[in-house]
Design a protein around this motif. Sequence first.
Motif, PDB file in Angstrom:
ATOM      1  N   TYR A   1       0.950  -1.154   0.136  1.00 47.83           N
ATOM      2  CA  TYR A   1       0.182   0.295  -0.454  1.00 47.83           C
ATOM      3  C   TYR A   1       0.718   1.326  -0.011  1.00 47.83           C
ATOM      4  CZ  TYR A   1      -4.913  -0.189  -0.143  1.00 47.83           C
ATOM      5  OH  TYR A   1      -6.195  -0.276   0.304  1.00 47.83           O
ATOM      6  N   MET A   2       2.464   1.095   0.247  1.00 46.73           N
ATOM      7  CA  MET A   2       2.996   2.638   0.782  1.00 46.73           C
ATOM      8  C   MET A   2       3.948   2.067  -0.138  1.00 46.73           C
ATOM      9  SD  MET A   2       1.583   4.436   3.058  1.00 46.73           S
ATOM     10  CE  MET A   2       2.247   5.886   3.731  1.00 46.73           C
ATOM     11  N   GLY A   3       4.286   1.466  -1.504  1.00 52.17           N
ATOM     12  CA  GLY A   3       5.263   1.511  -2.120  1.00 52.17           C
ATOM     13  C   GLY A   3       6.555   1.607  -1.385  1.00 52.17           C
ATOM     14  N   PRO A   4       7.560   1.153  -1.996  1.00 49.51           N
ATOM     15  CA  PRO A   4       9.429   1.223  -1.711  1.00 49.51           C
ATOM     16  C   PRO A   4       9.172   3.223  -1.056  1.00 49.51           C
ATOM     17  CG  PRO A   4       9.217   0.635  -3.903  1.00 49.51           C
ATOM     18  CD  PRO A   4       8.078   1.026  -3.387  1.00 49.51           C
ATOM     19  N   LEU A   5       8.035   3.454  -1.798  1.00 45.35           N
ATOM     20  CA  LEU A   5       9.158   5.127  -0.756  1.00 45.35           C
ATOM     21  C   LEU A   5       8.528   5.342   0.227  1.00 45.35           C
ATOM     22  CD1 LEU A   5       9.319   5.876  -4.226  1.00 45.35           C
ATOM     23  CD2 LEU A   5       8.933   8.201  -3.356  1.00 45.35           C
ATOM     24  N   TRP A   6       6.992   5.066   0.660  1.00 48.28           N
ATOM     25  CA  TRP A   6       5.653   6.117   1.464  1.00 48.28           C
ATOM     26  C   TRP A   6       6.102   5.145   3.355  1.00 48.28           C
ATOM     27  CZ3 TRP A   6       1.979   6.540  -2.151  1.00 48.28           C
ATOM     28  CH2 TRP A   6       1.599   6.988  -2.600  1.00 48.28           C
ATOM     29  N   GLN A   7       7.076   3.971   3.324  1.00 44.41           N
ATOM     30  CA  GLN A   7       7.243   3.513   4.129  1.00 44.41           C
ATOM     31  C   GLN A   7       8.654   2.386   4.522  1.00 44.41           C
ATOM     32  OE1 GLN A   7       3.549   2.279   6.627  1.00 44.41           O
ATOM     33  NE2 GLN A   7       4.282   0.482   6.082  1.00 44.41           N
ATOM     34  N   HIS A   8       9.154   2.557   5.054  1.00 38.07           N
ATOM     35  CA  HIS A   8      10.774   1.611   5.444  1.00 38.07           C
ATOM     36  C   HIS A   8      10.492   0.114   6.640  1.00 38.07           C
ATOM     37  CE1 HIS A   8      11.861   5.081   2.174  1.00 38.07           C
ATOM     38  NE2 HIS A   8      11.754   4.111   1.874  1.00 38.07           N
ATOM     39  N   PRO A   9       9.826  -0.240   6.146  1.00 36.62           N
ATOM     40  CA  PRO A   9       8.751  -1.081   7.392  1.00 36.62           C
ATOM     41  C   PRO A   9      11.329  -1.822   7.403  1.00 36.62           C
ATOM     42  CG  PRO A   9       7.538  -1.557   5.664  1.00 36.62           C
ATOM     43  CD  PRO A   9       8.488  -1.136   5.160  1.00 36.62           C
ATOM     44  N   LEU A  10      12.149  -2.388   7.354  1.00 34.48           N
ATOM     45  CA  LEU A  10      12.822  -3.062   7.589  1.00 34.48           C
ATOM     46  C   LEU A  10      13.942  -1.877   8.803  1.00 34.48           C
ATOM     47  CD1 LEU A  10      14.566  -4.286   4.628  1.00 34.48           C
ATOM     48  CD2 LEU A  10      13.011  -5.139   6.230  1.00 34.48           C
ATOM     49  N   LYS A  11      13.184  -0.625   8.785  1.00 33.84           N
ATOM     50  CA  LYS A  11      13.679   0.607   9.290  1.00 33.84           C
ATOM     51  C   LYS A  11      13.369   0.477  10.886  1.00 33.84           C
ATOM     52  CE  LYS A  11      15.870   3.412   6.167  1.00 33.84           C
ATOM     53  NZ  LYS A  11      15.153   4.734   5.203  1.00 33.84           N
ATOM     54  N   HIS A  12      12.331  -0.744  10.087  1.00 37.42           N
ATOM     55  CA  HIS A  12      11.022  -0.512  12.179  1.00 37.42           C
ATOM     56  C   HIS A  12      11.036  -1.251  12.860  1.00 37.42           C
ATOM     57  CE1 HIS A  12       9.310   3.332  11.696  1.00 37.42           C
ATOM     58  NE2 HIS A  12       9.405   2.921  10.285  1.00 37.42           N
ATOM     59  N   GLY A  13      11.786  -2.545  12.492  1.00 36.14           N
ATOM     60  CA  GLY A  13      12.178  -4.137  12.497  1.00 36.14           C
ATOM     61  C   GLY A  13      12.109  -4.847  12.171  1.00 36.14           C
ATOM     62  N   ALA A  14      11.042  -5.165  10.806  1.00 35.38           N
ATOM     63  CA  ALA A  14      10.371  -6.373  10.160  1.00 35.38           C
ATOM     64  C   ALA A  14      11.925  -6.593  10.026  1.00 35.38           C
ATOM     65  CB  ALA A  14      10.077  -5.422   8.921  1.00 35.38           C
ATOM     66  N   ASP A  15      11.516  -7.781  10.090  1.00 32.70           N
ATOM     67  CA  ASP A  15      12.805  -8.884   8.786  1.00 32.70           C
ATOM     68  C   ASP A  15      13.143  -8.488   7.195  1.00 32.70           C
ATOM     69  OD1 ASP A  15      13.816  -9.644  11.930  1.00 32.70           O
ATOM     70  OD2 ASP A  15      11.961 -10.652  12.130  1.00 32.70           O
ATOM     71  N   LEU A  16      11.063  -9.176   6.866  1.00 31.32           N
ATOM     72  CA  LEU A  16      11.571  -9.101   5.557  1.00 31.32           C
ATOM     73  C   LEU A  16      10.064  -8.205   5.213  1.00 31.32           C
ATOM     74  CD1 LEU A  16      10.959 -13.139   5.534  1.00 31.32           C
ATOM     75  CD2 LEU A  16      12.599 -11.904   4.380  1.00 31.32           C
ATOM     76  N   VAL A  17      10.376  -7.210   4.316  1.00 31.27           N
ATOM     77  CA  VAL A  17       9.557  -6.802   3.761  1.00 31.27           C
ATOM     78  C   VAL A  17       8.781  -7.230   2.408  1.00 31.27           C
ATOM     79  CG1 VAL A  17      10.995  -5.320   2.661  1.00 31.27           C
ATOM     80  CG2 VAL A  17       8.763  -4.187   2.724  1.00 31.27           C
ATOM     81  N   LEU A  18       7.773  -7.028   1.629  1.00 26.78           N
ATOM     82  CA  LEU A  18       6.925  -7.562   0.482  1.00 26.78           C
ATOM     83  C   LEU A  18       6.076  -7.055  -0.782  1.00 26.78           C
ATOM     84  CD1 LEU A  18       5.564 -11.242   2.809  1.00 26.78           C
ATOM     85  CD2 LEU A  18       6.940 -11.465   0.553  1.00 26.78           C
ATOM     86  N   TYR A  19       6.401  -6.956  -1.968  1.00 26.20           N
ATOM     87  CA  TYR A  19       5.305  -5.244  -2.089  1.00 26.20           C
ATOM     88  C   TYR A  19       4.747  -6.846  -3.203  1.00 26.20           C
ATOM     89  CZ  TYR A  19       8.401  -2.233  -0.784  1.00 26.20           C
ATOM     90  OH  TYR A  19       9.202  -1.343   0.484  1.00 26.20           O
ATOM     91  N   SER A  20       3.178  -6.342  -3.806  1.00 21.48           N
ATOM     92  CA  SER A  20       2.802  -6.249  -5.125  1.00 21.48           C
ATOM     93  C   SER A  20       3.559  -5.733  -5.654  1.00 21.48           C
ATOM     94  CB  SER A  20       1.427  -6.963  -4.701  1.00 21.48           C
ATOM     95  OG  SER A  20       1.266  -6.334  -6.698  1.00 21.48           O
ATOM     96  N   ALA A  21       4.549  -5.435  -6.646  1.00 23.27           N
ATOM     97  CA  ALA A  21       4.688  -5.387  -7.593  1.00 23.27           C
ATOM     98  C   ALA A  21       4.294  -4.495  -8.708  1.00 23.27           C
ATOM     99  CB  ALA A  21       6.604  -5.818  -8.511  1.00 23.27           C
ATOM    100  N   THR A  22       2.895  -5.351  -9.119  1.00 26.07           N
ATOM    101  CA  THR A  22       2.001  -4.966 -10.178  1.00 26.07           C
ATOM    102  C   THR A  22       1.889  -3.596  -9.459  1.00 26.07           C
ATOM    103  OG1 THR A  22       1.633  -6.976  -9.318  1.00 26.07           O
ATOM    104  CG2 THR A  22      -0.051  -6.497 -10.406  1.00 26.07           C
ATOM    105  N   LYS A  23       1.277  -3.425  -8.355  1.00 24.32           N
ATOM    106  CA  LYS A  23       1.660  -2.456  -7.725  1.00 24.32           C
ATOM    107  C   LYS A  23       2.228  -1.317  -8.345  1.00 24.32           C
ATOM    108  CE  LYS A  23      -2.647  -4.168  -6.953  1.00 24.32           C
ATOM    109  NZ  LYS A  23      -2.028  -5.710  -6.770  1.00 24.32           N
TER     110      LYS A  23
END
Length: 412
Positions: A203-225
């Motif tokens: 929902y935020m794409g790679p620009l608007w939120q960076h989950p790895l910086k908040h402690g996530a181990d993995l970040v997933l995307y539908s790159a379709t979006k």
Amino acid sequence: MKPESLMMSYGYKPELSQGAIKCPIFQTSTFVFKNAEEGKAFFEVAYGLRPQNEGEEMGLIYSRINNPDLEILENRLTLWDEAEECAVFESGMAAITTVLLEFLKPGDLLLISNPVYGGSDHFIKKILPKFGIHIACFSVGQSKEDIIEIVKKSGHADKLAMVYIETPANPTNDLIDIAASKSIAQHFSTSEKEVYLAVDNTYMGPLWQHPLKHGADLVLYSATKYIGGHSDVIAGACLGSKKLMGRIKGLRTFLGNMASPNTGWLLLRSLETLKARMDIQAGNANKVAAFLNNHPAVEKVYFIGNLSEKDGEQFHIKNRQCLTNGGMISFDIKGTEKEAFKFLNALKLIKLAVSLGSTESLAEHPATMTHVDVDKSLREKLSITEKMVRLSIGVEYYEDIIFDINQALEKI
Ligand SMILES: Cc1ncc(COP(=O)(O)O)c(C=O)c1O
């Protein structure tokens, strides 16, 4: 340099492609080895039989394992999330299901946030249990202590293997605290078993939120979006540490769900305009939301830009995690499915279609479309009712988007 400055060149060497300024499509299934020793060395590294030597480059083998278009794409995607490694897939669902299959085994417990995208919901609740995997769920607004209690009450707390969240959630824009989710994962980790946190950041794409910086181990995307952004390609991506991505790429090789060279090429092209597109979309979304907030035919607007101090924790999570208000807006129309459908059928510029994040604005009806498969009582509890419409805001001139919404609202 900023990622947007590197999207045209990073990881591509023109001298290896006759000086072509753009990476060609390497439409090839296999790659010729210089000699048998080289082939042996490439396979040893690809199959994890030995670590890569200092300065040793991983060679090209076979397009289900690697391909220049896909490797360059993966390298460029790491820049936005500042991830060590990336793996691309033939769809967002392929990325999500590969991660879940790699980190879960029969008897394990998976903890998820509700709601998640309808396809993820189906795989997690209807397919994973067939393989003996237990599922526990929590919803927006529940505290860390409440969620720990849910895990304990499941009777499988010692088997918790992964926490999987989607934030902002599709389609309600509910926010889940990434750092708190990580601390729940840590609470159930032991010296023998680390519980990982995976975040669907579509929902935020790679620009608007960076989950790895908040402690996530993995970040997933539908790159379709947002990553693809032109409604002409289906793809997915997962990013994280070298160690975890090695496992994910290993399973990808054997599931065979690597993206194609042509998909890789299309996404390389899309990445060049990612920042420009998403900036316009976020700006447009703020203006469209402001219009909807004041329209008499609209009962409620679900947009993270509407959050304020009075929304308590949701507002604080937004301030901590989200760099913009995003490009997705849902709203309840005054009425029922009949009025929602009247609105959707009256749109002229905005296309009536599922998916999101593209250049053109899209509208859909979650309760009967993307989320139709989610249990009805859960849907109602989560506010995904028949009066809800979801909008994905595109790059059109904002006044034209608003004009279209206004004329369609007038029809009901
Ligand atoms: C939040 C989210 N995650 C994952 C997916 C699945 O992605 P794909 O359609 O590329 O398989 C979607 C698709 O709509 C989505 O909205």
